[in-house]
Design a protein around this motif. Structure first.
Motif, mmCIF file in Angstrom:
data_model
loop_
_atom_site.group_PDB
_atom_site.id
_atom_site.type_symbol
_atom_site.label_atom_id
_atom_site.label_comp_id
_atom_site.label_asym_id
_atom_site.label_seq_id
_atom_site.Cartn_x
_atom_site.Cartn_y
_atom_site.Cartn_z
ATOM 1 N N PHE A 141 0.692 -1.256 -0.578
ATOM 2 C CA PHE A 141 -0.135 -0.081 -0.005
ATOM 3 C C PHE A 141 0.443 1.472 0.108
ATOM 4 C CE2 PHE A 141 -2.537 3.790 1.401
ATOM 5 C CZ PHE A 141 -3.989 2.701 0.972
ATOM 6 N N GLN A 142 2.034 0.929 0.574
ATOM 7 C CA GLN A 142 2.626 2.457 0.625
ATOM 8 C C GLN A 142 3.376 2.574 -1.123
ATOM 9 O OE1 GLN A 142 5.952 3.058 3.703
ATOM 10 N NE2 GLN A 142 4.963 2.121 5.089
ATOM 11 N N ILE A 143 3.637 1.295 -1.253
ATOM 12 C CA ILE A 143 4.304 2.099 -2.827
ATOM 13 C C ILE A 143 3.069 2.385 -3.690
ATOM 14 C CG2 ILE A 143 5.257 0.471 -5.312
ATOM 15 C CD1 ILE A 143 6.374 -1.582 -2.502
ATOM 16 N N VAL A 169 -2.695 -4.852 3.701
ATOM 17 C CA VAL A 169 -2.829 -3.292 3.215
ATOM 18 C C VAL A 169 -3.685 -2.567 3.450
ATOM 19 C CG1 VAL A 169 -3.436 -2.715 0.995
ATOM 20 C CG2 VAL A 169 -2.332 -5.044 0.621
ATOM 21 N N PHE A 170 -4.530 -3.216 4.082
ATOM 22 C CA PHE A 170 -5.621 -2.671 5.108
ATOM 23 C C PHE A 170 -5.700 -2.018 6.304
ATOM 24 C CE2 PHE A 170 -8.642 -5.290 2.101
ATOM 25 C CZ PHE A 170 -8.922 -4.484 1.265
ATOM 26 N N MET A 171 -4.632 -2.310 7.412
ATOM 27 C CA MET A 171 -4.263 -1.991 7.780
ATOM 28 C C MET A 171 -3.308 -0.642 7.922
ATOM 29 S SD MET A 171 -2.205 -3.630 11.096
ATOM 30 C CE MET A 171 -1.608 -2.965 12.760
ATOM 31 N N GLU A 172 -2.347 -1.104 6.526
ATOM 32 C CA GLU A 172 -1.347 0.385 6.667
ATOM 33 C C GLU A 172 -2.441 1.238 5.751
ATOM 34 O OE1 GLU A 172 2.031 2.199 6.452
ATOM 35 O OE2 GLU A 172 2.003 0.404 6.550
ATOM 36 N N HIS A 173 -3.166 0.730 5.222
ATOM 37 C CA HIS A 173 -4.486 2.712 4.988
ATOM 38 C C HIS A 173 -5.373 3.118 6.203
ATOM 39 C CE1 HIS A 173 -8.777 3.448 4.106
ATOM 40 N NE2 HIS A 173 -7.715 4.627 3.202
ATOM 41 N N ALA A 174 -5.189 2.336 6.882
ATOM 42 C CA ALA A 174 -6.282 2.463 8.094
ATOM 43 C C ALA A 174 -5.105 3.395 9.328
ATOM 44 C CB ALA A 174 -7.426 1.379 8.353
ATOM 45 N N ASP A 175 -4.072 2.790 8.950
ATOM 46 C CA ASP A 175 -3.442 3.446 10.498
ATOM 47 C C ASP A 175 -2.717 4.449 9.875
ATOM 48 O OD1 ASP A 175 -2.961 3.226 13.106
ATOM 49 O OD2 ASP A 175 -1.864 1.081 12.968
ATOM 50 N N SER A 176 -2.105 5.242 10.765
ATOM 51 C CA SER A 176 -1.241 6.134 10.666
ATOM 52 C C SER A 176 -0.110 6.296 10.085
ATOM 53 C CB SER A 176 -1.158 7.151 11.760
ATOM 54 O OG SER A 176 -0.935 6.262 13.455
ATOM 55 N N ILE A 177 0.865 4.814 10.272
ATOM 56 C CA ILE A 177 1.470 5.096 9.859
ATOM 57 C C ILE A 177 2.224 4.571 8.248
ATOM 58 C CG2 ILE A 177 2.074 2.228 10.984
ATOM 59 C CD1 ILE A 177 4.955 2.300 11.781
ATOM 60 N N LYS A 189 -4.259 9.317 2.207
ATOM 61 C CA LYS A 189 -5.428 7.939 1.958
ATOM 62 C C LYS A 189 -6.440 8.047 1.766
ATOM 63 C CE LYS A 189 -3.078 6.634 6.561
ATOM 64 N NZ LYS A 189 -3.232 6.500 7.843
ATOM 65 N N LEU A 190 -6.971 6.853 1.157
ATOM 66 C CA LEU A 190 -8.562 7.105 0.358
ATOM 67 C C LEU A 190 -9.335 7.634 1.278
ATOM 68 C CD1 LEU A 190 -7.400 3.931 -2.164
ATOM 69 C CD2 LEU A 190 -6.174 6.568 -2.003
#
Length: 319
Positions: A141-143, A169-177, A189-190
């Motif tokens: 997700f970062q990429i 993927v979804f944790m990265e989207h949802a979280d602050s990191i 973020k989306l």
């Protein structure tokens, strides 16, 4: 940015950094200083005891710093422990993936790497463990900073641990990191301006929804802020009502599991009250999803005494 020299208690500072939109700038110098005087395993154990809720986010940074120090996956893994929900392993996996794929850690989205290389290196790491595959999901997700490509890549590389890749993927989207929020300080973020508190999960294919809804309460908090709903008491019925609109095939169990996981900080201090929240849900399957997710989280994050109290107040199959 934290000033290491002025710290009275670095763990208090790390706890504060975990909520900072510039978490890497805030936490990295503190982590580096602590790693000068203790091993990564010792640091993870200390964080698990002193800042159990924040330790997962900070643990990603510990793993990143461990890999930066050794530059070798095996040595890095030998210097880490599972604690804090596998956070250090996730951080190592992400850093190793970027390194092996030739991607700059400073901004993973600034990348023109052959997708075949990304798939090849991701598959190698996913084959090692579920925790590694979860960490790869974070990096995907970062990429790409969108869902289609990371989720399609998970399907190609995830093997038996594909769900863990989705969750990353979804944790990265949802979280602050995330790379854009953490490294650059810019929220990319989306999250739409919609008041649809099931977005973006309700727009995805059903096979992704269980993993997506697992972290949806973090997205909902941002939406609730724009709606003027500020208290947990106001927000919880809205979360429950939204989940209740979903069919089983649409990720209903993941949605109620997301509520359970989100209750972790509250349940750590008030396990009986948290049990009552899961017990009042409309369907037996909903109650099971909520209680299973929360009980596992209580154990993983070292609230074992609270976990016993929580379970003792459940009824029937949930108990």
């Amino acid at each position: 940015k934290a000033s290491v020299q002025s710290l009275d208690d670095p763990f208090v500072t790390l706890n504060s950094c975990s909520q900072d939109p510039h978490i890497l700038d805030c936490a990295t110098p503190v982590v580096e200083k602590l790693l000068d005087s203790m091993t990564a395993s010792e640091l993870m154990n200390e964080m698990e005891q002193k800042i159990p809720i924040a330790c997962h986010r900070i643990g990603h940074i510990v793993g990143r710093e461990v890999y930066a120090k050794y530059g070798n996956l095996e040595t890095s893994m030998d210097n880490c422990v599972y604690g804090c929900g596998g956070a250090c392993i996730h951080g190592i996996a992400g850093a190793a993936f970027l390194d092996k794929a030739g991607i700059r850690m400073e901004d993973p989205s600034d990348v023109h790497v052959d997708p075949d290389v990304i798939r090849e290196k991701g598959k190698e790491l996913c084959a090692r463990s579920a925790e590694m595959c979860h960490g790869i999901g974070h990096m995907l997700f970062q990429i790409y900073n969108e869902f289609d490509t990371p989720l399609a890549t998970c399907e190609e590389i995830g093997g038996n641990d594909i769900e863990q890749c989705y969750r990353g993927v979804f944790m990265e989207h949802a979280d602050s990191i995330s790379s854009h929020n953490v490294l650059l300080g810019d929220a990319r973020k989306l999250v739409s301006d919609s008041t649809d508190i099931l977005y973006p999960c309700d727009t995805l294919d059903n096979k992704y929804k269980h993993a997506c809804y697992r972290y949806q309460p973090r997205i909902q908090d941002r939406i609730f802020e724009t709606m003027g709903s500020s208290t947990a008491e106001e927000r919880l019925p809205l979360r429950e009502a939204a989940c209740d609109t979903l069919a089983i095939a649409e990720g209903r169990d993941g949605c109620f599991a997301g509520i359970g996981r989100y209750l972790l900080p509250f349940a750590g201090e008030h396990p009986k009250e948290a049990a009552a929240i899961c017990e009042r849900l409309p369907q037996p399957a909903d109650r099971t999803a909520c209680s299973n997710a929360l009980s596992i989280s209580l154990v993983v994050f070292q609230y074992k005494r609270s976990a016993m109290s929580f379970c003792s107040d459940l009824e029937g199959v949930q108990r």
